[in-house]
Write a protein that holds these residues in place. Structure first.
Motif, PDB file in Angstrom:
ATOM      1  N   LEU A   9      68.107  20.360  -6.846  1.00 37.76           N
ATOM      2  CA  LEU A   9      68.513  20.613  -8.234  1.00 37.76           C
ATOM      3  C   LEU A   9      68.941  22.060  -8.420  1.00 37.76           C
ATOM      4  CD1 LEU A   9      65.828  18.497 -10.058  1.00 37.76           C
ATOM      5  CD2 LEU A   9      68.300  18.208 -10.264  1.00 37.76           C
ATOM      6  N   PHE A  10      68.200  22.983  -7.810  1.00 34.99           N
ATOM      7  CA  PHE A  10      68.591  24.388  -7.918  1.00 34.99           C
ATOM      8  C   PHE A  10      69.864  24.672  -7.130  1.00 34.99           C
ATOM      9  CE2 PHE A  10      64.193  25.173  -9.392  1.00 34.99           C
ATOM     10  CZ  PHE A  10      64.554  25.743 -10.592  1.00 34.99           C
ATOM     11  N   ALA A  42      62.710  30.446 -12.113  1.00 38.48           N
ATOM     12  CA  ALA A  42      62.258  29.189 -11.515  1.00 38.48           C
ATOM     13  C   ALA A  42      62.885  28.982 -10.136  1.00 38.48           C
ATOM     14  CB  ALA A  42      62.586  28.028 -12.434  1.00 38.48           C
ATOM     15  N   CYS A  43      64.175  29.227 -10.012  1.00 38.45           N
ATOM     16  CA  CYS A  43      64.863  29.031  -8.742  1.00 38.45           C
ATOM     17  C   CYS A  43      64.249  29.897  -7.644  1.00 38.45           C
ATOM     18  CB  CYS A  43      66.345  29.343  -8.891  1.00 38.45           C
ATOM     19  SG  CYS A  43      67.324  29.067  -7.391  1.00 38.45           S
ATOM     20  N   GLU A  44      64.064  31.166  -7.928  1.00 32.35           N
ATOM     21  CA  GLU A  44      63.531  32.080  -6.920  1.00 32.35           C
ATOM     22  C   GLU A  44      62.095  31.740  -6.537  1.00 32.35           C
ATOM     23  OE1 GLU A  44      64.438  35.927  -8.550  1.00 32.35           O
ATOM     24  OE2 GLU A  44      66.502  35.830  -7.815  1.00 32.35           O
ATOM     25  N   ALA A  45      61.376  31.035  -7.400  1.00 29.82           N
ATOM     26  CA  ALA A  45      60.013  30.607  -7.073  1.00 29.82           C
ATOM     27  C   ALA A  45      60.006  29.351  -6.220  1.00 29.82           C
ATOM     28  CB  ALA A  45      59.221  30.365  -8.352  1.00 29.82           C
ATOM     29  N   ASP A  48      65.473  30.191   0.334  1.00 28.35           N
ATOM     30  CA  ASP A  48      66.461  31.261   0.412  1.00 28.35           C
ATOM     31  C   ASP A  48      66.825  31.691  -1.001  1.00 28.35           C
ATOM     32  OD1 ASP A  48      68.532  32.998   0.945  1.00 28.35           O
ATOM     33  OD2 ASP A  48      69.941  31.434   1.559  1.00 28.35           O
ATOM     34  N   THR A  49      66.126  32.704  -1.506  1.00 32.19           N
ATOM     35  CA  THR A  49      66.321  33.106  -2.894  1.00 32.19           C
ATOM     36  C   THR A  49      67.720  33.653  -3.172  1.00 32.19           C
ATOM     37  OG1 THR A  49      65.339  35.280  -2.481  1.00 32.19           O
ATOM     38  CG2 THR A  49      63.870  33.527  -3.280  1.00 32.19           C
ATOM     39  N   SER A 102      70.348  32.171  -2.542  1.00 30.59           N
ATOM     40  CA  SER A 102      71.155  31.044  -3.008  1.00 30.59           C
ATOM     41  C   SER A 102      71.044  30.865  -4.511  1.00 30.59           C
ATOM     42  CB  SER A 102      70.741  29.753  -2.292  1.00 30.59           C
ATOM     43  OG  SER A 102      69.441  29.373  -2.691  1.00 30.59           O
ATOM     44  N   CYS A 103      70.026  31.430  -5.130  1.00 33.43           N
ATOM     45  CA  CYS A 103      69.871  31.316  -6.574  1.00 33.43           C
ATOM     46  C   CYS A 103      70.928  32.098  -7.326  1.00 33.43           C
ATOM     47  CB  CYS A 103      68.496  31.822  -7.011  1.00 33.43           C
ATOM     48  SG  CYS A 103      67.134  30.821  -6.365  1.00 33.43           S
ATOM     49  N   ARG A 104      71.502  33.087  -6.699  1.00 43.28           N
ATOM     50  CA  ARG A 104      72.484  33.934  -7.359  1.00 43.28           C
ATOM     51  C   ARG A 104      73.907  33.584  -6.971  1.00 43.28           C
ATOM     52  NH1 ARG A 104      69.918  38.006 -10.067  1.00 43.28           N
ATOM     53  NH2 ARG A 104      67.746  38.232  -9.530  1.00 43.28           N
ATOM     54  N   THR A 105      74.079  32.528  -6.196  1.00 43.82           N
ATOM     55  CA  THR A 105      75.417  32.104  -5.756  1.00 43.82           C
ATOM     56  C   THR A 105      76.165  31.504  -6.935  1.00 43.82           C
ATOM     57  OG1 THR A 105      74.582  31.655  -3.548  1.00 43.82           O
ATOM     58  CG2 THR A 105      76.672  30.639  -4.148  1.00 43.82           C
TER      59      THR A 105
END
Length: 115
Positions: free
Chosen positions: A36-37, A100-103, A107-108, A110-113
């Motif tokens: 989902l993320f 939430a994504c980084e938690a 591979d954190t 990818s949360c900022r992609t």
């Protein structure tokens, strides 16, 4: 009364189980939240679906808390609270998603992609 939430993105059912289906493994639960993320990070920042993806992923973490660390559950709870008060503030919704994504994901970065 039994309830369940069907996740179209991951194809898994979370919540109370009915119909003789086994509870998903923690690996399946974590993979669904991470998927989902992954979808969330590829959507435009102003896409309304982003909020729904974060909320469902956070709910998965909270429903299946035994599959996640205390820190991950706390981040998911904080994200849900922030989403509840964000109103129309896109920056607040994005910030909640990042928390939430980084938690949840391994591979954190990818949360900022973004596309």
């Amino acid at each position: 009364m039994a309830g369940a939430a069907v996740l179209a993105g991951g194809g898994y059912v979370v919540g109370d189980w009915t119909g003789g289906r086994d509870e998903p493994s923690c690996a399946e639960v974590r993979r669904t939240a991470e998927d989902l993320f992954g979808q969330w990070s590829k959507l435009d920042t102003d896409d309304e679906r982003r909020t729904a993806k974060v909320r469902v992923a956070a709910d998965i973490v909270l429903v299946h808390g035994d599959c996640f660390t205390f820190a991950t559950r706390s981040a998911a709870r904080a994200a849900v609270q922030q989403l509840d008060v964000s109103g129309e503030s896109n920056p607040m919704r994005i910030a909640a998603g990042l928390v939430a994504c980084e938690a949840v994901v391994k591979d954190t970065s990818s949360c900022r992609t973004r596309p």
